[in-house]
Each structure stands twice: as structure tokens, then as C-alpha cells.
Design a protein around this motif. Sequence first.
Motif, PDB file in Angstrom:
ATOM      1  N   ALA A   1       9.586  -3.811   7.176  1.00  0.00           N
ATOM      2  CA  ALA A   1       9.243  -2.402   7.369  1.00  0.00           C
ATOM      3  C   ALA A   1      10.369  -1.465   6.969  1.00  0.00           C
ATOM      4  O   ALA A   1      10.128  -0.287   6.696  1.00  0.00           O
ATOM      5  N   MET A   2      11.603  -1.956   6.929  1.00  0.00           N
ATOM      6  CA  MET A   2      12.708  -1.111   6.478  1.00  0.00           C
ATOM      7  C   MET A   2      12.516  -0.670   5.037  1.00  0.00           C
ATOM      8  O   MET A   2      13.072   0.343   4.603  1.00  0.00           O
ATOM      9  N   VAL A   3      11.700  -1.411   4.283  1.00  0.00           N
ATOM     10  CA  VAL A   3      11.385  -1.047   2.906  1.00  0.00           C
ATOM     11  C   VAL A   3      10.018  -0.383   2.811  1.00  0.00           C
ATOM     12  O   VAL A   3       9.853   0.639   2.145  1.00  0.00           O
ATOM     13  N   THR A   4       9.019  -0.958   3.501  1.00  0.00           N
ATOM     14  CA  THR A   4       7.643  -0.480   3.320  1.00  0.00           C
ATOM     15  C   THR A   4       7.380   0.884   3.954  1.00  0.00           C
ATOM     16  O   THR A   4       6.607   1.686   3.407  1.00  0.00           O
ATOM     17  N   ILE A   5       7.982   1.181   5.106  1.00  0.00           N
ATOM     18  CA  ILE A   5       7.738   2.475   5.745  1.00  0.00           C
ATOM     19  C   ILE A   5       8.282   3.638   4.911  1.00  0.00           C
ATOM     20  O   ILE A   5       7.564   4.624   4.671  1.00  0.00           O
ATOM     21  N   PRO A   6       9.538   3.593   4.454  1.00  0.00           N
ATOM     22  CA  PRO A   6       9.977   4.688   3.568  1.00  0.00           C
ATOM     23  C   PRO A   6       9.104   4.853   2.330  1.00  0.00           C
ATOM     24  O   PRO A   6       8.820   5.980   1.923  1.00  0.00           O
ATOM     25  N   LEU A   7       8.667   3.737   1.757  1.00  0.00           N
ATOM     26  CA  LEU A   7       7.793   3.834   0.580  1.00  0.00           C
ATOM     27  C   LEU A   7       6.470   4.495   0.934  1.00  0.00           C
ATOM     28  O   LEU A   7       5.986   5.341   0.170  1.00  0.00           O
ATOM     29  N   ALA A   8       5.892   4.122   2.055  1.00  0.00           N
ATOM     30  CA  ALA A   8       4.617   4.717   2.455  1.00  0.00           C
ATOM     31  C   ALA A   8       4.752   6.221   2.678  1.00  0.00           C
ATOM     32  O   ALA A   8       3.895   6.995   2.251  1.00  0.00           O
ATOM     33  N   LEU A   9       5.844   6.643   3.322  1.00  0.00           N
ATOM     34  CA  LEU A   9       6.020   8.067   3.603  1.00  0.00           C
ATOM     35  C   LEU A   9       6.292   8.853   2.324  1.00  0.00           C
ATOM     36  O   LEU A   9       5.829   9.989   2.161  1.00  0.00           O
ATOM     37  N   VAL A  10       7.037   8.270   1.407  1.00  0.00           N
ATOM     38  CA  VAL A  10       7.371   8.971   0.165  1.00  0.00           C
ATOM     39  C   VAL A  10       6.165   9.025  -0.779  1.00  0.00           C
ATOM     40  O   VAL A  10       5.845  10.073  -1.357  1.00  0.00           O
ATOM     41  N   LEU A  11       5.444   7.896  -0.930  1.00  0.00           N
ATOM     42  CA  LEU A  11       4.366   7.821  -1.913  1.00  0.00           C
ATOM     43  C   LEU A  11       3.059   8.419  -1.402  1.00  0.00           C
ATOM     44  O   LEU A  11       2.279   8.973  -2.197  1.00  0.00           O
ATOM     45  N   LEU A  12       2.807   8.311  -0.106  1.00  0.00           N
ATOM     46  CA  LEU A  12       1.511   8.738   0.434  1.00  0.00           C
ATOM     47  C   LEU A  12       1.588  10.035   1.227  1.00  0.00           C
ATOM     48  O   LEU A  12       0.572  10.685   1.443  1.00  0.00           O
ATOM     49  N   GLY A  13       2.796  10.410   1.692  1.00  0.00           N
ATOM     50  CA  GLY A  13       2.928  11.580   2.551  1.00  0.00           C
ATOM     51  C   GLY A  13       3.320  12.827   1.822  1.00  0.00           C
ATOM     52  O   GLY A  13       3.489  13.881   2.422  1.00  0.00           O
TER      53      GLY A  13
END
Length: 309
Positions: free
Chosen positions: A297-309
Motif C-alpha cells: 500500500a505504500m506504493v498503491t495508495i499514492p498512485l490511486a490518489l494521484v491517478l484517480l483523485g
Amino acid sequence: MLIIFYSLLPIIFITALGYALERTNIISKDQWSGIERLAYYLLFPAILFRSIAIADFAHMPTFSMGFALLCSISFMIALILALRPFLEKRFAITGPRYTSIFQGAVRWNGFLALAMADSLIGTEGVALLAIAMVVMIPVLNVSSILVLSRYGDSQEAPTPRKVARDLYTNPFNISIAAGVVFNLLSIPIPAPAMTTLTMLGGAALPVGVICVGASLDLKSLRRPGPALTSGTFIRLLISPLVAAGFAALFGIEGNALIAILIACSVPSASNSFLLARLMGGDAKLMAEILTLQTLAAMVTIPLALVLLG
């Protein structure tokens, strides 16, 4: 990026502490069982009740956000249930192991999400996450209890009577229902009681994560199988995409969208391990899923917030 990273680091440190405590035999196996029951029956219900009872839902997109989250978790539940025959036939996934995959894929760490929302959004973020807790926790708790009653390795057959008893005696469901009643009726909580709940709730997350670490076998992470990887990455990769889609459908944006993405991209609930342990699930696999999810999640959460948010 750094805020998210710092929010996850304490979870990793506390998990490592639990692992070290168990390996040094400072706490015996019987004592670990008592600690798990303390967290399950007292600490986690205290923080759930307090969070819901004092939440202010009046000036937020409560209904649109609630519907988006309800659709998202319903879709994820249906997806994992539909995958069960394939997992059993293709990878010989047993019932107890399937329950851990289910919990790993659909449940969420509301306490970690609250901390992240507070760091990223502030006070409004905590209030928005309270909406997510009211909508998601009852549905996910009920579905997890049903799946564990049906597929868990318990000594008692999963009769309708047993399933019903599991639902109405579950301390999480009881505390959520009580919190909703106090909130809707505006029942005041005396200051000493509120302080007591705050102190108990403050112990819930570290105690739960320590129990996860105590059951962990790090060697298994070196050779991850289909149960571990599916239970980990369905949650971290597919769930944020589904949530973003339903948020767009309901016209949700801004801080409410960020809150939805946080709720649907954090690792599974740490009390999933306690539920698996007490209801005949594969607690060892659950602990491994939680640990791998936290690391990934240290990788996937930032990606989700940047790409989808």
C-alpha cells in the motif's frame, strides 16, 4: 506522498513489534489469546461506537457519498463471491483460506483511513470518513460473518440459527448500532464516559496490529501463492478503480472523492485477523495478507490518489 508514507510506517513498526514479542516468548500463547479477545470484545467496539456517535453528518454529501460507497463494496463482494468456484477449482483454495481472501479483498482499515484523511484533508476528512464507516462497516461486517459462518472451519455447522446468532452477538455490529442510535437521537455522552471510550479506542489499533504481527510467518512472503496474492492485490488495485467509477457516476469530487479513494484503497481491517481467529478462518493467511497489503500500500495508495483523485 510523504504524508501517506508516514501514515503507514507506524503500522509496519507495530507489526514488527508483535512479531518480535511472540518470537521471544515474552507473552505465552494463552496470553495472546486473551489479548485478542480483549481487542475483539472491548477495544475495537469502543472506537467504533465513539466515532459514529459523535459524527456530524448534516453538512456533507452524506447520501451521494454513501450510495457510491455502498455500490462499490457491493460490487466487490459480488466479485469475490463469483470468484470462489474458480479459486477452489483452479488453486484448490479451501473454505477457511477463501474467507481470508474475502476479508482481505473487501474489508478496510477504517482507523488507518481516518488517520490518513486527517493528514490529507483535515477535520473535514475525519467527518467524511465517518460517513464511510457508517455505510461500509455494517455491510462488510455482516458479509464477513456470513462468509465465515458458511466457509470457516468452525465446529458448529453453519445453520441459519448459528448465522443469526453470529450477527446479533457480534460486538462490532452491536457497537455500530448503538452509535447510530446515539447519533440519531442526539443522546449526550457524559465527559467521563467519552474519556473512557477515547482511552479504550486509542489502544485498539496498536493492540490489534501487535496480534497480527505475533501470528506472522515472514518466510511465507518469500513464496507467495495465489491465495496470498489474490487476497492482497484485488483489494489494492481493483477496489480503488471500482470506487472511482461509482464516485464519477454520482458526481462526487473534491475532498469527498479523496475520502472515498482512501476508504477503498487502504489495507484490510486489522481486526480481520481477530475475526478469522475466532470464527474458524485461516488466521495465518489473514495475517500474511494484512502484512503484504500494508507493505504494498505504500506504493498503491499514492498512485490511486494521484491517478484517480
